[in-house]
Motif scaffolding. Structure first.
Motif, PDB file in Angstrom:
ATOM      1  N   SER A  53       4.941  -6.663  10.151  1.00 25.83           N
ATOM      2  CA  SER A  53       3.559  -6.574  10.496  1.00 25.83           C
ATOM      3  C   SER A  53       3.703  -6.071  12.080  1.00 25.83           C
ATOM      4  N   SER A 106       2.357   0.122  11.902  1.00 25.54           N
ATOM      5  CA  SER A 106       2.023  -0.779  11.011  1.00 25.54           C
ATOM      6  C   SER A 106       1.112  -1.899  11.375  1.00 25.54           C
ATOM      7  N   VAL A 136       4.346  -3.116   4.187  1.00 29.49           N
ATOM      8  CA  VAL A 136       3.910  -3.975   5.491  1.00 29.49           C
ATOM      9  C   VAL A 136       4.097  -5.668   4.919  1.00 29.49           C
TER      10      VAL A 136
END
Length: 137
Positions: A53, A106, A136
Motif C-alpha cells: 500500500s 497504489s 495491493v
C-alpha cells in the motif's frame, strides 16, 4: 612468431572495422503493434503483481512496430489517475521498437485492481487498450 602475432592482430582489427553496431537489446515486456491492431484495435494485459500500500511501481515496456508503416503514440486516456504513461511521440519505424514507462501509484488502493489505459496511435482507427492489474496489500 612476433610477425605472425602482428599479422593476426591486424587481421582482427580489419575484420572488426567492418562490423555494424549491435542493436539495442529489448529486455522486458514487448507489445507488438501490427497492421491488425492499427485497423481493429487490440487489448493486452500488463501485470504489476503484488504491491505494498502506497507503493509507486514502474514498468518499462517496449512497443515494437511490426506494422507496415511508421507508428507513433499520440496520447492516452485512463480510467484512474493512478496510472500514467511516459512516451516519446516520435514515429517508430517498421521493424523498430521504443520503450515507454508505465507507472501505477497504489496510494489509496486496496486489493485486486484492474485499470484501463487506452493508447492512441497516429493513423490507427482504434486505440490499443492496456488492462493494468495489481494486487495491493
Amino acid at each position: 612468431m612476433t610477425r605472425a602475432l602482428v599479422i593476426l592482430a591486424l587481421a582482427a582489427l580489419t575484420a572488426a572495422c567492418g562490423t555494424r553496431p549491435r542493436a539495442v537489446e529489448r529486455k522486458g515486456r514487448i507489445i507488438s503493434l501490427t497492421d491488425s491492431i492499427l485497423t481493429t484495435g487490440g487489448t493486452d494485459t500488463v501485470r504489476f503483481g503484488r504491491l505494498g500500500s502506497g507503493e509507486i511501481a514502474v514498468l518499462r515496456l517496449w512497443l515494437a512496430n511490426d506494422a507496415s508503416r511508421p507508428v507513433a503514440v499520440t496520447s492516452y486516456q485512463r480510467n484512474c489517475g493512478c496510472t500514467t504513461l511516459e512516451f516519446d511521440s516520435q514515429p517508430i519505424a517498421p521493424g523498430d521498437a521504443r520503450q515507454v514507462e508505465l507507472t501505477f501509484d497504489s496510494r489509496g488502493e486496496r486489493g485486486w485492481q484492474l485499470k484501463v489505459l487506452d493508447i492512441t496511435l497516429a493513423g490507427a482507427q482504434h486505440p490499443l487498450r492496456l488492462l493494468v492489474e495489481a494486487d495491493v496489500e
